[in-house]
Design a protein around this motif. Structure first.
Motif, PDB file in Angstrom:
ATOM      1  N   ASN A  92       0.808  -1.221   0.000  1.00 21.86           N
ATOM      2  CA  ASN A  92       0.000   0.000   0.000  1.00 21.86           C
ATOM      3  C   ASN A  92       0.842   1.274   0.000  1.00 21.86           C
ATOM      4  OD1 ASN A  92       1.004  -0.319   2.563  1.00 21.86           O
ATOM      5  ND2 ASN A  92      -0.931   0.017   3.627  1.00 21.86           N
ATOM      6  N   ASP A  93       2.166   1.139  -0.186  1.00 24.80           N
ATOM      7  CA  ASP A  93       3.017   2.325  -0.307  1.00 24.80           C
ATOM      8  C   ASP A  93       2.692   3.044  -1.618  1.00 24.80           C
ATOM      9  OD1 ASP A  93       4.251   1.786   2.055  1.00 24.80           O
ATOM     10  OD2 ASP A  93       6.052   0.891   1.190  1.00 24.80           O
ATOM     11  N   ASN A  94       2.701   4.360  -1.584  1.00 29.00           N
ATOM     12  CA  ASN A  94       2.325   5.149  -2.769  1.00 29.00           C
ATOM     13  C   ASN A  94       3.185   4.824  -3.982  1.00 29.00           C
ATOM     14  OD1 ASN A  94       0.276   6.487  -1.416  1.00 29.00           O
ATOM     15  ND2 ASN A  94       1.596   8.161  -0.742  1.00 29.00           N
ATOM     16  N   TRP A  95       4.493   4.693  -3.767  1.00 24.83           N
ATOM     17  CA  TRP A  95       5.388   4.421  -4.897  1.00 24.83           C
ATOM     18  C   TRP A  95       5.151   3.027  -5.467  1.00 24.83           C
ATOM     19  CZ3 TRP A  95      10.663   6.659  -2.757  1.00 24.83           C
ATOM     20  CH2 TRP A  95      10.563   8.050  -2.747  1.00 24.83           C
ATOM     21  N   VAL A  96       4.829   2.073  -4.608  1.00 25.25           N
ATOM     22  CA  VAL A  96       4.540   0.711  -5.075  1.00 25.25           C
ATOM     23  C   VAL A  96       3.267   0.716  -5.923  1.00 25.25           C
ATOM     24  CG1 VAL A  96       3.878  -1.622  -4.350  1.00 25.25           C
ATOM     25  CG2 VAL A  96       5.696  -0.408  -3.133  1.00 25.25           C
ATOM     26  N   GLU A 119       6.521   5.324 -25.998  1.00 25.89           N
ATOM     27  CA  GLU A 119       5.720   5.493 -24.786  1.00 25.89           C
ATOM     28  C   GLU A 119       6.198   4.539 -23.689  1.00 25.89           C
ATOM     29  OE1 GLU A 119       1.068   5.429 -23.237  1.00 25.89           O
ATOM     30  OE2 GLU A 119       1.498   5.325 -25.393  1.00 25.89           O
ATOM     31  N   ILE A 120       6.569   3.324 -24.099  1.00 28.58           N
ATOM     32  CA  ILE A 120       7.084   2.346 -23.127  1.00 28.58           C
ATOM     33  C   ILE A 120       8.376   2.861 -22.494  1.00 28.58           C
ATOM     34  CG2 ILE A 120       8.160   0.067 -22.899  1.00 28.58           C
ATOM     35  CD1 ILE A 120       6.111  -0.974 -24.931  1.00 28.58           C
ATOM     36  N   GLU A 121       9.257   3.419 -23.340  1.00 28.79           N
ATOM     37  CA  GLU A 121      10.523   3.956 -22.830  1.00 28.79           C
ATOM     38  C   GLU A 121      10.276   5.097 -21.849  1.00 28.79           C
ATOM     39  OE1 GLU A 121      13.629   2.831 -23.218  1.00 28.79           O
ATOM     40  OE2 GLU A 121      12.639   1.129 -24.211  1.00 28.79           O
ATOM     41  N   ASP A 122       9.325   5.963 -22.196  1.00 24.54           N
ATOM     42  CA  ASP A 122       8.994   7.090 -21.314  1.00 24.54           C
ATOM     43  C   ASP A 122       8.416   6.596 -19.991  1.00 24.54           C
ATOM     44  OD1 ASP A 122       9.855   8.861 -23.210  1.00 24.54           O
ATOM     45  OD2 ASP A 122       7.846   9.254 -24.036  1.00 24.54           O
ATOM     46  N   LEU A 123       7.578   5.569 -20.076  1.00 20.51           N
ATOM     47  CA  LEU A 123       6.978   5.011 -18.859  1.00 20.51           C
ATOM     48  C   LEU A 123       8.041   4.374 -17.964  1.00 20.51           C
ATOM     49  CD1 LEU A 123       3.720   3.405 -20.305  1.00 20.51           C
ATOM     50  CD2 LEU A 123       3.826   5.264 -18.630  1.00 20.51           C
ATOM     51  N   LYS A 124       8.995   3.681 -18.581  1.00 16.85           N
ATOM     52  CA  LYS A 124      10.071   3.054 -17.803  1.00 16.85           C
ATOM     53  C   LYS A 124      10.894   4.105 -17.065  1.00 16.85           C
ATOM     54  CE  LYS A 124      10.732  -1.245 -20.400  1.00 16.85           C
ATOM     55  NZ  LYS A 124      11.659  -2.016 -21.268  1.00 16.85           N
ATOM     56  N   LYS A 125      11.093   5.248 -17.728  1.00 18.78           N
ATOM     57  CA  LYS A 125      11.841   6.333 -17.089  1.00 18.78           C
ATOM     58  C   LYS A 125      11.073   6.932 -15.912  1.00 18.78           C
ATOM     59  CE  LYS A 125      14.332   7.712 -21.281  1.00 18.78           C
ATOM     60  NZ  LYS A 125      14.482   8.774 -22.311  1.00 18.78           N
ATOM     61  N   SER A 126       9.746   6.834 -15.959  1.00 17.41           N
ATOM     62  CA  SER A 126       8.920   7.434 -14.904  1.00 17.41           C
ATOM     63  C   SER A 126       8.740   6.526 -13.687  1.00 17.41           C
ATOM     64  CB  SER A 126       7.542   7.801 -15.467  1.00 17.41           C
ATOM     65  OG  SER A 126       6.788   6.630 -15.758  1.00 17.41           O
ATOM     66  N   LEU A 127       9.225   5.278 -13.790  1.00 15.40           N
ATOM     67  CA  LEU A 127       9.106   4.358 -12.652  1.00 15.40           C
ATOM     68  C   LEU A 127       9.877   4.891 -11.444  1.00 15.40           C
ATOM     69  CD1 LEU A 127       9.579   0.951 -14.517  1.00 15.40           C
ATOM     70  CD2 LEU A 127       7.536   1.625 -13.229  1.00 15.40           C
ATOM     71  N   PHE A 128       9.282   4.790 -10.276  1.00 18.31           N
ATOM     72  CA  PHE A 128       9.938   5.256  -9.057  1.00 18.31           C
ATOM     73  C   PHE A 128      11.026   4.266  -8.647  1.00 18.31           C
ATOM     74  CE2 PHE A 128       5.835   7.408  -8.880  1.00 18.31           C
ATOM     75  CZ  PHE A 128       6.226   8.697  -8.556  1.00 18.31           C
ATOM     76  N   LYS A 129      12.178   4.814  -8.282  1.00 15.97           N
ATOM     77  CA  LYS A 129      13.320   3.983  -7.897  1.00 15.97           C
ATOM     78  C   LYS A 129      13.748   4.293  -6.467  1.00 15.97           C
ATOM     79  CE  LYS A 129      15.144   3.693 -12.640  1.00 15.97           C
ATOM     80  NZ  LYS A 129      14.049   4.449 -13.268  1.00 15.97           N
ATOM     81  N   ASP A 130      14.349   3.296  -5.836  1.00 13.68           N
ATOM     82  CA  ASP A 130      14.888   3.488  -4.489  1.00 13.68           C
ATOM     83  C   ASP A 130      16.031   4.500  -4.567  1.00 13.68           C
ATOM     84  OD1 ASP A 130      15.072   1.959  -1.596  1.00 13.68           O
ATOM     85  OD2 ASP A 130      17.019   2.676  -2.268  1.00 13.68           O
ATOM     86  N   ARG A 131      16.012   5.473  -3.674  1.00 12.41           N
ATOM     87  CA  ARG A 131      16.986   6.565  -3.742  1.00 12.41           C
ATOM     88  C   ARG A 131      18.417   6.109  -3.473  1.00 12.41           C
ATOM     89  NH1 ARG A 131      13.386  10.953  -0.294  1.00 12.41           N
ATOM     90  NH2 ARG A 131      11.832  11.356  -1.921  1.00 12.41           N
ATOM     91  N   THR A 182      19.594   2.479  -3.723  1.00 16.48           N
ATOM     92  CA  THR A 182      20.031   1.390  -4.611  1.00 16.48           C
ATOM     93  C   THR A 182      19.778   1.683  -6.086  1.00 16.48           C
ATOM     94  OG1 THR A 182      17.888   0.245  -4.501  1.00 16.48           O
ATOM     95  CG2 THR A 182      19.513  -0.264  -2.786  1.00 16.48           C
ATOM     96  N   GLY A 183      18.833   2.574  -6.377  1.00 10.56           N
ATOM     97  CA  GLY A 183      18.501   2.877  -7.766  1.00 10.56           C
ATOM     98  C   GLY A 183      17.620   1.828  -8.419  1.00 10.56           C
ATOM     99  N   LYS A 184      17.202   0.820  -7.654  1.00 11.72           N
ATOM    100  CA  LYS A 184      16.349  -0.237  -8.203  1.00 11.72           C
ATOM    101  C   LYS A 184      14.895   0.222  -8.272  1.00 11.72           C
ATOM    102  CE  LYS A 184      19.169  -4.085  -6.444  1.00 11.72           C
ATOM    103  NZ  LYS A 184      19.165  -5.275  -5.554  1.00 11.72           N
ATOM    104  N   VAL A 185      14.175  -0.312  -9.257  1.00  9.64           N
ATOM    105  CA  VAL A 185      12.754   0.015  -9.392  1.00  9.64           C
ATOM    106  C   VAL A 185      12.000  -0.552  -8.190  1.00  9.64           C
ATOM    107  CG1 VAL A 185      10.670  -0.360 -10.767  1.00  9.64           C
ATOM    108  CG2 VAL A 185      12.855   0.079 -11.905  1.00  9.64           C
ATOM    109  N   ILE A 186      11.210   0.279  -7.563  1.00  7.40           N
ATOM    110  CA  ILE A 186      10.515  -0.114  -6.335  1.00  7.40           C
ATOM    111  C   ILE A 186       9.376  -1.080  -6.642  1.00  7.40           C
ATOM    112  CG2 ILE A 186       9.050   0.752  -4.464  1.00  7.40           C
ATOM    113  CD1 ILE A 186      10.701   3.361  -4.608  1.00  7.40           C
TER     114      ILE A 186
END
Length: 474
Positions: free
Chosen positions: A251-255, A279-291, A293-297
């Protein structure tokens, strides 16, 4: 510092055992990590330090300057057994406090730990030597981690001291000498009759005080004791545990946001549109990442960086030996002030005051210069509400402009100012010969685990010896 309260839900379980077992989850990973380290063939010293084992146990108030630790089973038995004769089946029997230091506070604790190590002979040179090998790094990490645990345990005891004081409740001085129910009825009736004879009515501001005095006098005649004192942390039943890791919840907002983005990416994967790939590339760039580790949350992923926090389980009732006199103390009861019998009284739990004092306790104990306090945050929130209220009749665009302006005024100080006021300068003035924790007035001064410390000295002495040999031309 963020502190939150969660009440026990009696509809799910009547026992604290489930939540305490859940808090034991980090033990498995910690034990496995230590076992792997111990099995390393290059190590000549085995871990027999009780301190590492204590990290897996629950702690509570210290006794005579000595820490006490308990298994989850002992802790749950004590919490579950601390009920009152007035307990209701549908009410919460305990509460959980989550104490979460912020990034600045954790960084400051790291500085305290580093200075403590320096006072024990592990300074910058020794640290550099240890960091040259995985073995040395691990030993240093184990020691620092244990010192962080000790610091947070010490602070948690201060929080629980504030918790008890915040209720502003009286408890009986000698609960083992309380009168029986029959004797108490006799004592109460005597006090009421005496006050009536003196012409003091319940509406009189002196009534409560006089009533208690007469009760105590009559109880003494019967060889009993009804005297009272202010409740303190030793009147509570609580157990706590320091944890080092956090994971992202569903239930985390970023998740939630990433889940929607990933769903859209998946849908576009079947699209034949020419612009779908972009559009897929743009969406991938908009994914929230851990500040860190840089991994996608994603849900269940471990958060990066140091995530030290403390969970406290505290009983709803004080620990009076006489169950008939155990009082309900809920941190979720709203604080109210009023007048009874022409006397100002306050009831409930003042959470604002508790949060403020808890921050002050941290600042005083660790000499931390706070730039963003709970009190300041509340004041800014009031100012923002007032500002929005004044401009409520203006256009939506104007409101947005005002919101941005207010947000700008609330921005945190620049990095230089934070460093200037962080408290690190004050820490540097301490006398390291005495040990930092002693200088700061810890009731239980920090102690370094023996076995890892022995190996640290061995590694550094060996490295220094090799350097000297090279210098001599050997």
């Amino acid at each position: 510092m963020h502190i939150s309260f969660t009440k026990h839900d009696p509809r799910i379980s009547t026992s604290s055992k489930g939540i305490l077992e859940y808090l034991d989850k980090e033990n498995i990973g910690r034990e496995s990590e230590l076992e792997d380290f111990q099995e390393n063939e290059n190590l000549e010293i085995s871990f027999d330090d009780e301190q590492f084992g204590n990290q897996n146990l629950f702690f509570t108030n210290a006794e005579n300057g000595e820490e006490k630790f308990f298994t989850k089973d002992v802790a749950s038995d004590k919490i579950d057994g601390n009920l009152s004769n007035r307990s209701k089946e549908n009410e919460s029997k305990f509460f959980m406090l989550n104490i979460s230091p912020g990034k600045d506070e954790i960084e400051h604790l790291n500085e305290v730990v580093n200075l403590e190590l320096k006072s024990k002979g592990i300074g910058e040179t020794e640290t550099e030597i240890l960091n040259q090998t995985e073995e040395g790094k691990k030993y240093l990490e184990l020691i620092k981690n244990d010192l962080m645990h000790q610091s947070l345990r010490e602070y948690t005891r201060d929080v629980m001291k504030n918790y008890a004081e915040n209720f502003d409740r009286n408890v009986y001085t000698n609960p083992e000498k309380l009168p029986t129910q029959k004797e108490e009825k006799e004592i109460n009736q005597f006090a009421k009759n005496e006050l009536k004879n003196q012409g003091i009515s319940p509406e009189d501001s002196r009534y409560a005080e006089k009533y208690q005095e007469l009760r105590e006098e009559k109880a003494t005649e019967l060889g009993k004791d009804l005297s009272v004192r202010k409740m303190n942390e030793n009147d509570l039943v609580w157990f706590a545990k320091v944890e080092e890791k956090r994971t992202y919840k569903g239930n985390d907002n970023w998740v939630i946001a990433n889940r929607k983005i990933q769903k859209r990416i998946s849908e576009l994967g079947y699209s034949t549109r020419e612009d779908a790939k972009k559009e897929i590339e743009d969406l991938k760039k908009s994914l929230f990442k851990d500040r860190v580790t840089g991994k996608v949350i994603r849900e269940g992923m471990q958060k990066g960086g140091q995530q030290y926090h403390v969970h406290v389980i505290v009983s709803r009732y004080d620990n009076c030996p006489n169950k008939r006199h155990r009082k309900s103390i809920s941190p979720l009861s709203n604080h109210r002030s009023g007048t009874v019998a022409n006397k100002n009284i306050a009831v409930g739990f003042n959470r604002d005051e508790f949060f403020k004092k808890s921050e002050q306790s941290f600042d005083q104990k660790f000499q931390f210069q706070r730039t963003r306090s709970y009190e300041k945050f509340n004041q800014q929130k009031k100012e923002r509400r007032a500002s929005l209220s004044i401009n409520a009749k203006k256009t939506k665009a104007k409101l947005k402009s005002v919101g941005k302006s207010v947000a700008g005024n609330m921005a945190a100080p620049v990095k230089q100012e934070v460093l200037k006021n962080s408290g690190i300068q004050e820490l540097s003035k301490l006398n390291l010969m005495n040990g930092v924790s002693r200088e700061l007035g810890f009731r239980i001064p920090l102690s370094i685990p023996k076995s890892p410390m022995q190996m640290v000295y061995k590694i550094t002495r060996s490295a220094v010896g090799k350097i000297l040999d090279v210098g001599k031309g050997y």
